[in-house]
Motif scaffolding. Structure first.
Motif, PDB file in Angstrom:
ATOM      1  N   MET A   1       0.880  -1.104  -0.051  1.00 59.25           N
ATOM      2  CA  MET A   1       0.046  -0.056  -0.026  1.00 59.25           C
ATOM      3  C   MET A   1       0.975   1.242   0.136  1.00 59.25           C
ATOM      4  O   MET A   1       1.161   1.804  -1.123  1.00 59.25           O
ATOM      5  CB  MET A   1      -0.758   0.309   1.275  1.00 59.25           C
ATOM      6  N   GLY A   2       1.462   1.664   1.051  1.00 61.72           N
ATOM      7  CA  GLY A   2       2.460   2.782   1.256  1.00 61.72           C
ATOM      8  C   GLY A   2       1.912   3.926   0.170  1.00 61.72           C
ATOM      9  O   GLY A   2       1.842   3.958  -0.468  1.00 61.72           O
ATOM     10  N   GLY A   3       2.086   5.043  -0.085  1.00 60.06           N
ATOM     11  CA  GLY A   3       1.911   6.318  -0.732  1.00 60.06           C
ATOM     12  C   GLY A   3       1.723   6.025  -2.464  1.00 60.06           C
ATOM     13  O   GLY A   3       1.818   6.866  -2.919  1.00 60.06           O
ATOM     14  N   VAL A   4       0.945   5.103  -2.477  1.00 59.26           N
ATOM     15  CA  VAL A   4       0.707   4.889  -3.948  1.00 59.26           C
ATOM     16  C   VAL A   4      -0.643   5.417  -4.493  1.00 59.26           C
ATOM     17  O   VAL A   4      -1.587   5.238  -3.832  1.00 59.26           O
ATOM     18  CB  VAL A   4       0.794   3.650  -4.613  1.00 59.26           C
ATOM     19  N   PHE A   5      -0.464   6.159  -5.402  1.00 58.93           N
ATOM     20  CA  PHE A   5      -1.873   6.850  -5.982  1.00 58.93           C
ATOM     21  C   PHE A   5      -2.392   6.097  -7.140  1.00 58.93           C
ATOM     22  O   PHE A   5      -1.623   6.214  -8.045  1.00 58.93           O
ATOM     23  CB  PHE A   5      -1.907   8.159  -5.743  1.00 58.93           C
ATOM     24  N   SER A   6      -3.656   5.629  -7.306  1.00 57.27           N
ATOM     25  CA  SER A   6      -4.095   5.133  -8.510  1.00 57.27           C
ATOM     26  C   SER A   6      -4.423   6.372  -9.284  1.00 57.27           C
ATOM     27  O   SER A   6      -4.919   7.458  -9.112  1.00 57.27           O
ATOM     28  CB  SER A   6      -5.384   4.201  -8.191  1.00 57.27           C
ATOM     29  N   SER A   7      -4.294   6.194 -10.765  1.00 62.09           N
ATOM     30  CA  SER A   7      -4.612   7.144 -11.518  1.00 62.09           C
ATOM     31  C   SER A   7      -6.246   7.519 -11.569  1.00 62.09           C
ATOM     32  O   SER A   7      -6.638   8.408 -12.143  1.00 62.09           O
ATOM     33  CB  SER A   7      -4.030   6.879 -12.918  1.00 62.09           C
ATOM     34  N   GLY A   8      -6.998   6.285 -11.146  1.00 60.85           N
ATOM     35  CA  GLY A   8      -8.431   6.516 -11.195  1.00 60.85           C
ATOM     36  C   GLY A   8      -8.885   7.740 -10.249  1.00 60.85           C
ATOM     37  O   GLY A   8      -8.126   7.537  -9.073  1.00 60.85           O
ATOM     38  N   SER A   9     -10.146   7.998 -10.313  1.00 62.48           N
ATOM     39  CA  SER A   9     -10.348   8.871  -9.369  1.00 62.48           C
ATOM     40  C   SER A   9     -11.537   8.595  -8.580  1.00 62.48           C
ATOM     41  O   SER A   9     -12.313   8.949  -8.013  1.00 62.48           O
ATOM     42  CB  SER A   9     -11.030  10.491  -9.997  1.00 62.48           C
ATOM     43  N   LYS A  10     -11.445   6.913  -8.277  1.00 63.19           N
ATOM     44  CA  LYS A  10     -12.382   6.388  -7.340  1.00 63.19           C
ATOM     45  C   LYS A  10     -11.943   6.754  -5.935  1.00 63.19           C
ATOM     46  O   LYS A  10     -10.765   6.577  -5.363  1.00 63.19           O
ATOM     47  CB  LYS A  10     -12.207   4.953  -7.374  1.00 63.19           C
ATOM     48  N   LYS A  11     -13.016   7.451  -5.286  1.00 64.85           N
ATOM     49  CA  LYS A  11     -12.814   7.848  -3.896  1.00 64.85           C
ATOM     50  C   LYS A  11     -13.165   6.699  -2.948  1.00 64.85           C
ATOM     51  O   LYS A  11     -14.264   6.221  -3.397  1.00 64.85           O
ATOM     52  CB  LYS A  11     -13.478   9.269  -3.865  1.00 64.85           C
ATOM     53  N   THR A  12     -12.836   6.959  -1.796  1.00 66.22           N
ATOM     54  CA  THR A  12     -13.472   6.205  -0.776  1.00 66.22           C
ATOM     55  C   THR A  12     -14.799   6.744  -0.359  1.00 66.22           C
ATOM     56  O   THR A  12     -14.679   7.999  -0.597  1.00 66.22           O
ATOM     57  CB  THR A  12     -12.367   6.029   0.675  1.00 66.22           C
ATOM     58  N   PRO A  13     -15.588   6.057   0.456  1.00 67.52           N
ATOM     59  CA  PRO A  13     -16.783   6.644   0.814  1.00 67.52           C
ATOM     60  C   PRO A  13     -16.674   7.878   1.807  1.00 67.52           C
ATOM     61  O   PRO A  13     -17.303   8.624   1.789  1.00 67.52           O
ATOM     62  CB  PRO A  13     -17.569   5.411   1.619  1.00 67.52           C
ATOM     63  N   GLU A  14     -15.640   7.736   2.501  1.00 68.08           N
ATOM     64  CA  GLU A  14     -15.134   8.848   3.590  1.00 68.08           C
ATOM     65  C   GLU A  14     -14.924  10.041   2.736  1.00 68.08           C
ATOM     66  O   GLU A  14     -15.307  11.301   2.788  1.00 68.08           O
ATOM     67  CB  GLU A  14     -14.012   8.443   4.658  1.00 68.08           C
ATOM     68  N   GLU A  15     -13.989   9.874   1.823  1.00 69.14           N
ATOM     69  CA  GLU A  15     -13.730  11.236   0.920  1.00 69.14           C
ATOM     70  C   GLU A  15     -15.088  11.504   0.176  1.00 69.14           C
ATOM     71  O   GLU A  15     -15.160  12.825  -0.029  1.00 69.14           O
ATOM     72  CB  GLU A  15     -12.396  10.705  -0.209  1.00 69.14           C
ATOM     73  N   LEU A  16     -15.738  10.701  -0.288  1.00 70.50           N
ATOM     74  CA  LEU A  16     -17.012  11.417  -1.139  1.00 70.50           C
ATOM     75  C   LEU A  16     -18.076  12.036  -0.076  1.00 70.50           C
ATOM     76  O   LEU A  16     -18.564  12.969  -0.304  1.00 70.50           O
ATOM     77  CB  LEU A  16     -17.606  10.236  -1.691  1.00 70.50           C
ATOM     78  N   GLN A  17     -18.007  11.676   1.124  1.00 72.68           N
ATOM     79  CA  GLN A  17     -18.822  12.354   2.057  1.00 72.68           C
ATOM     80  C   GLN A  17     -18.273  13.638   2.493  1.00 72.68           C
ATOM     81  O   GLN A  17     -19.184  14.525   2.604  1.00 72.68           O
ATOM     82  CB  GLN A  17     -19.059  11.509   3.387  1.00 72.68           C
ATOM     83  N   MET A  18     -16.957  13.777   2.522  1.00 77.09           N
ATOM     84  CA  MET A  18     -16.236  15.024   2.809  1.00 77.09           C
ATOM     85  C   MET A  18     -16.489  16.050   1.763  1.00 77.09           C
ATOM     86  O   MET A  18     -16.921  17.183   1.842  1.00 77.09           O
ATOM     87  CB  MET A  18     -14.929  14.935   2.965  1.00 77.09           C
ATOM     88  N   THR A  19     -16.489  15.543   0.483  1.00 73.47           N
ATOM     89  CA  THR A  19     -17.058  16.485  -0.631  1.00 73.47           C
ATOM     90  C   THR A  19     -18.359  16.725  -0.883  1.00 73.47           C
ATOM     91  O   THR A  19     -18.568  17.770  -0.878  1.00 73.47           O
ATOM     92  CB  THR A  19     -16.430  15.688  -2.081  1.00 73.47           C
ATOM     93  N   LEU A  20     -19.041  15.695  -0.404  1.00 68.22           N
ATOM     94  CA  LEU A  20     -20.508  16.170  -0.436  1.00 68.22           C
ATOM     95  C   LEU A  20     -20.739  17.122   0.517  1.00 68.22           C
ATOM     96  O   LEU A  20     -21.611  17.936   0.253  1.00 68.22           O
ATOM     97  CB  LEU A  20     -21.271  14.763  -0.206  1.00 68.22           C
ATOM     98  N   ALA A  21     -20.349  16.839   1.801  1.00 64.38           N
ATOM     99  CA  ALA A  21     -20.554  17.883   2.738  1.00 64.38           C
ATOM    100  C   ALA A  21     -20.183  19.387   2.456  1.00 64.38           C
ATOM    101  O   ALA A  21     -20.761  20.371   2.727  1.00 64.38           O
ATOM    102  CB  ALA A  21     -19.913  17.523   4.063  1.00 64.38           C
ATOM    103  N   LYS A  22     -19.067  19.421   1.611  1.00 62.15           N
ATOM    104  CA  LYS A  22     -18.627  20.666   1.152  1.00 62.15           C
ATOM    105  C   LYS A  22     -19.535  21.293   0.061  1.00 62.15           C
ATOM    106  O   LYS A  22     -19.796  22.490   0.181  1.00 62.15           O
ATOM    107  CB  LYS A  22     -17.263  20.769   0.354  1.00 62.15           C
ATOM    108  N   ALA A  23     -20.045  20.545  -0.855  1.00 64.54           N
ATOM    109  CA  ALA A  23     -21.036  20.919  -1.689  1.00 64.54           C
ATOM    110  C   ALA A  23     -22.267  21.434  -1.057  1.00 64.54           C
ATOM    111  O   ALA A  23     -22.792  22.366  -1.248  1.00 64.54           O
ATOM    112  CB  ALA A  23     -21.241  19.842  -2.854  1.00 64.54           C
TER     113      ALA A  23
END
Length: 126
Positions: A1-23
């Motif tokens: 795992m360690g700091g590897v970012f996938s090129s896809g923009s699939k977000k975790t449910p937590e990240e999606l909820q944070m963005t949703l809260a921002k919107a």
């Protein structure tokens, strides 16, 4: 795992909820919000109509926001609408260009904008 970012923009449910809260925070704190893209003709039409009506509104250009794709995904989750413009008046989801112009043709848009406080308070830009 360690700091590897996938090129896809699939977000975790937590990240999606944070963005949703921002919107939701943007929508709840502003009478009229247009989630837009600078190159979208339908977005331009809605912004032009709102300007002609003298409405104060906030534009979020998703293609210029660092998290624009995330916001668009959150809007899809929230409203069921993926396309732009994605318009909110008085905290309520109105829809896209056809919905906004349809409301205007039925004579309902100005009333909605007035009730939301976007018309008649002399502040034309937020």
């Amino acid at each position: 795992m360690g700091g590897v970012f996938s090129s896809g923009s699939k977000k975790t449910p937590e990240e999606l909820q944070m963005t949703l809260a921002k919107a939701k925070e943007i929508v709840s704190s502003t009478p009229v919000v247009v989630f837009s893209k600078t190159y979208c003709g339908f977005c331009t039409s809605v912004k032009k109509l709102l300007t002609q009506l003298g409405a104060a509104f906030k534009v979020i250009e998703l293609n210029q926001e660092s998290d624009g794709d995330d916001i668009q995904a959150a809007l899809l989750e929230w409203t069921g609408q993926r396309t732009v413009p994605n318009v909110f008046i008085g905290g309520k989801h109105v829809g896209g260009c056809d919905s906004v112009t349809g409301l205007h043709q039925k004579g309902k848009l100005v009333n909605m904008l007035t009730e939301a406080g976007a018309i008649g308070n002399n502040s034309s830009q937020l």
